[in-house]
Design a protein around this motif. Structure first.
Motif, short mmCIF file in Angstrom:
data_model
loop_
_atom_site.label_atom_id
_atom_site.label_comp_id
_atom_site.label_asym_id
_atom_site.label_seq_id
_atom_site.Cartn_x
_atom_site.Cartn_y
_atom_site.Cartn_z
N LEU A 119 -78.91 44.33 0.85
CA LEU A 119 -79.61 45.54 0.25
C LEU A 119 -78.88 46.50 -0.40
CD1 LEU A 119 -80.80 44.57 3.56
CD2 LEU A 119 -82.36 46.43 3.29
N ASN A 120 -79.58 46.92 -1.80
CA ASN A 120 -78.60 47.72 -2.41
C ASN A 120 -79.23 49.00 -2.40
OD1 ASN A 120 -76.41 46.39 -3.25
ND2 ASN A 120 -77.82 45.09 -4.61
N PHE A 121 -78.51 50.20 -2.14
CA PHE A 121 -79.16 51.46 -1.89
C PHE A 121 -78.32 52.40 -3.10
CE2 PHE A 121 -78.08 55.85 -0.35
CZ PHE A 121 -79.32 56.10 0.13
N THR A 122 -79.06 53.10 -3.75
CA THR A 122 -78.08 54.05 -4.67
C THR A 122 -79.09 55.52 -4.39
OG1 THR A 122 -79.68 53.50 -6.66
CG2 THR A 122 -77.42 52.36 -6.36
N ALA A 123 -78.11 56.42 -4.42
CA ALA A 123 -78.48 57.96 -4.07
C ALA A 123 -79.57 58.44 -5.28
CB ALA A 123 -77.30 58.66 -3.73
N ALA A 124 -79.32 57.84 -6.27
CA ALA A 124 -80.16 58.39 -7.65
C ALA A 124 -81.52 57.97 -7.52
CB ALA A 124 -79.48 57.95 -8.93
N GLY A 160 -78.07 34.87 7.70
CA GLY A 160 -78.96 35.48 8.92
C GLY A 160 -78.46 36.85 9.01
N ARG A 161 -77.46 37.38 8.63
CA ARG A 161 -76.80 38.75 8.63
C ARG A 161 -77.37 39.61 7.44
NH1 ARG A 161 -72.51 39.15 12.18
NH2 ARG A 161 -72.31 37.16 13.28
N PHE A 162 -77.49 41.19 7.68
CA PHE A 162 -78.04 41.86 6.79
C PHE A 162 -77.02 42.88 6.44
CE2 PHE A 162 -81.99 39.95 7.70
CZ PHE A 162 -82.95 40.20 6.75
N VAL A 163 -76.52 43.22 5.39
CA VAL A 163 -75.59 44.16 4.71
C VAL A 163 -76.28 45.05 3.76
CG1 VAL A 163 -74.48 42.70 3.21
CG2 VAL A 163 -73.21 44.79 4.18
N ALA A 164 -76.08 46.37 3.86
CA ALA A 164 -76.58 47.35 3.06
C ALA A 164 -75.45 48.05 2.25
CB ALA A 164 -77.30 48.52 3.68
N ASN A 165 -75.30 47.85 0.79
CA ASN A 165 -74.37 48.55 0.08
C ASN A 165 -75.01 50.12 -0.15
OD1 ASN A 165 -72.85 46.31 -0.16
ND2 ASN A 165 -74.23 45.62 -1.85
N MET A 166 -74.43 50.90 0.53
CA MET A 166 -74.93 52.31 0.34
C MET A 166 -73.95 53.19 -0.57
SD MET A 166 -75.85 52.93 4.44
CE MET A 166 -74.44 52.00 5.02
N PHE A 167 -74.40 53.39 -1.74
CA PHE A 167 -73.55 54.12 -2.63
C PHE A 167 -74.12 55.31 -3.08
CE2 PHE A 167 -71.85 50.09 -2.68
CZ PHE A 167 -70.36 50.13 -3.46
N PHE A 168 -73.68 56.31 -2.35
CA PHE A 168 -74.02 57.78 -2.70
C PHE A 168 -73.07 58.25 -3.75
CE2 PHE A 168 -74.90 56.75 1.75
CZ PHE A 168 -76.13 57.32 1.78
N GLU A 169 -72.42 57.53 -4.56
CA GLU A 169 -71.59 58.10 -5.53
C GLU A 169 -71.77 56.72 -6.67
OE1 GLU A 169 -67.08 59.85 -6.66
OE2 GLU A 169 -67.14 57.72 -5.40
N ASN A 170 -71.72 57.19 -7.84
CA ASN A 170 -71.81 55.86 -8.91
C ASN A 170 -70.81 55.03 -8.84
OD1 ASN A 170 -74.33 56.89 -9.86
ND2 ASN A 170 -73.45 58.10 -11.52
N ASP A 187 -76.45 44.68 9.63
CA ASP A 187 -75.37 44.22 10.45
C ASP A 187 -74.49 44.92 10.21
OD1 ASP A 187 -76.75 42.24 12.38
OD2 ASP A 187 -77.18 41.45 10.47
N ALA A 188 -74.19 45.61 8.77
CA ALA A 188 -72.90 46.30 8.60
C ALA A 188 -73.41 47.15 7.18
CB ALA A 188 -71.92 45.17 8.17
N GLY A 189 -72.52 47.97 7.08
CA GLY A 189 -72.74 49.15 5.74
C GLY A 189 -71.46 48.95 5.00
N VAL A 190 -71.53 48.80 3.66
CA VAL A 190 -70.35 48.99 2.72
C VAL A 190 -70.90 50.63 2.11
CG1 VAL A 190 -69.35 48.54 0.69
CG2 VAL A 190 -70.27 46.74 2.30
N ILE A 191 -70.11 51.82 2.29
CA ILE A 191 -70.54 52.75 1.82
C ILE A 191 -69.52 53.63 0.98
CG2 ILE A 191 -69.33 53.89 4.00
CD1 ILE A 191 -71.92 55.68 4.15
N ARG A 192 -70.04 54.39 0.03
CA ARG A 192 -69.14 54.86 -1.02
C ARG A 192 -69.79 56.60 -1.20
NH1 ARG A 192 -66.01 52.88 -5.72
NH2 ARG A 192 -65.80 54.50 -7.33
N LYS A 226 -78.32 56.10 9.47
CA LYS A 226 -78.79 56.01 10.65
C LYS A 226 -80.35 55.10 10.42
CE LYS A 226 -78.02 56.97 14.20
NZ LYS A 226 -77.26 56.10 15.42
N THR A 227 -81.08 55.65 9.34
CA THR A 227 -82.54 54.83 9.31
C THR A 227 -82.22 53.49 8.99
OG1 THR A 227 -83.47 56.90 8.15
CG2 THR A 227 -84.27 54.91 7.34
N LEU A 228 -81.21 53.16 7.87
CA LEU A 228 -80.88 51.64 7.53
C LEU A 228 -80.41 51.08 8.92
CD1 LEU A 228 -79.27 52.31 4.25
CD2 LEU A 228 -81.22 51.09 4.63
N GLU A 229 -79.62 51.61 9.63
CA GLU A 229 -79.13 51.06 11.04
C GLU A 229 -80.43 50.73 12.01
OE1 GLU A 229 -75.86 52.34 14.38
OE2 GLU A 229 -77.46 53.44 13.77
#
Length: 301
Positions: free
Chosen positions: A75-80, A45-55, A103-108, A95-98
């Motif tokens: 949710l998988n997000f890639t900057a490319a 029931g929780r949502f997490v976004a993987n936000m990878f601004f680097e490969n 519920d949490a963000g994994v960020i690179r 902030k948009t994804l928030e």
């Protein structure tokens, strides 16, 4: 039980983290490694976004497997393939994804310093999946987990980290965490790849001295960073600082080989050593999932 603050729930780096906090994450990773079911509904029931601004390949997939094993919606997000290519700032993207309810963000990230700034302005926990040359906390945690599992404890070990210390977030996270857990760290690097500001925490030693440790950790030579003359050739690097078959024979009988991967075979480590009996490289990779399960659980519970 005292409620965690948002600062506690972020995992931005390991610098300043206590031995007890590090041990608690490793203990929880051990729990998840032996957990009998592959998929749980622990965080359903929780949502997490993987936000990878680097490969990234290994880190992103490792986080995604960990998240899905915990029952999270991912949710998988890639900057490319995102609006970042059109000029949208990293801050606005997070902030948009928030605002959409993650519920949490994994960020690179590639740039240093951005992650701390982001963490001060969002209401969700952020987990650092690698920021610039600053830190890579989950990589160091899985390294610690591998050492603890093999030797029984981290305290008292001597760990040599060999390679491009200057640009290495892995070296920094390991330096802080190993120190907190009572291990001794030694660095070995060509002059152009040294980070002088870290010398007060770990001495720079010769290659022969670096081989006389309990753990010999090779770093990936980031060939893409060395187009301006820091590295004359891959062959020259191997000759001076690679873990060759001949050098492996000088290691202590009980010592192990580690590497955060990806590996430049026959540059920082000879091909035949990658899966040598001493090598823990693929075992390290297998530990990434339970360690990241523990880290995600820490941020969301």
């Amino acid at each position: 039980m005292q409620t965690k603050t948002m600062t506690d729930k972020h995992l931005l780096g390991l610098k300043g983290m206590s031995e007890s906090e590090l041990e608690s994450i490793l203990d929880r990773a051990a729990y998840w490694e032996q957990y009998p079911q592959k998929v749980t509904q622990h965080l359903q029931g929780r949502f997490v976004a993987n936000m990878f601004f680097e490969n990234s390949t290994r880190t992103r997939f490792s986080f995604e497997v960990a998240e899905k094993r915990m029952g999270l919606e991912v949710l998988n997000f890639t900057a490319a393939v995102s609006s970042v290519q059109k000029g949208e700032s990293i801050y606005d993207t997070v902030k948009t994804l928030e605002s959409m309810g993650i519920d949490a963000g994994v960020i690179r990230l590639k740039p240093n310093g951005v992650l701390d700034e982001l963490a001060r302005h969002v209401r969700i926990p952020l987990i650092n999946a690698g920021d610039g040359s600053n830190e890579h906390p989950t990589q160091a945690l899985l390294d610690l987990y591998t050492m603890r599992k093999h030797f029984g404890a981290v305290r008292g070990l001597t760990v040599s980290i060999i390679g491009d210390i200057k640009h290495s977030r892995v070296a920094r996270s390991n330096l802080w965490a190993l120190g907190a857990m009572g291990a001794r760290v030694k660095f070995c690097a060509p002059d152009a790849m040294q980070a002088p500001e870290l010398a007060e925490y770990a001495p720079y030693v010769t290659m022969d001295e670096a081989l006389q440790s309990d753990v010999v950790m090779m770093l990936r030579v980031q060939l893409e960073r060395h187009e301006q003359g820091m590295l004359n050739s891959a062959e020259q690097y191997r000759e001076g600082y690679g873990l060759t078959v001949e050098r492996e024979r000088k290691m202590k009988d009980h010592a192990i080989i580690m590497h955060p991967a990806p590996i430049n075979r026959n540059v920082e480590i000879d091909d035949e050593l990658v899966e040598h009996p001493r090598s823990k490289i693929f075992i390290q990779m297998s530990h990434g999932v339970p360690v990241r399960m523990a880290v995600i659980e820490r941020s969301l519970t």
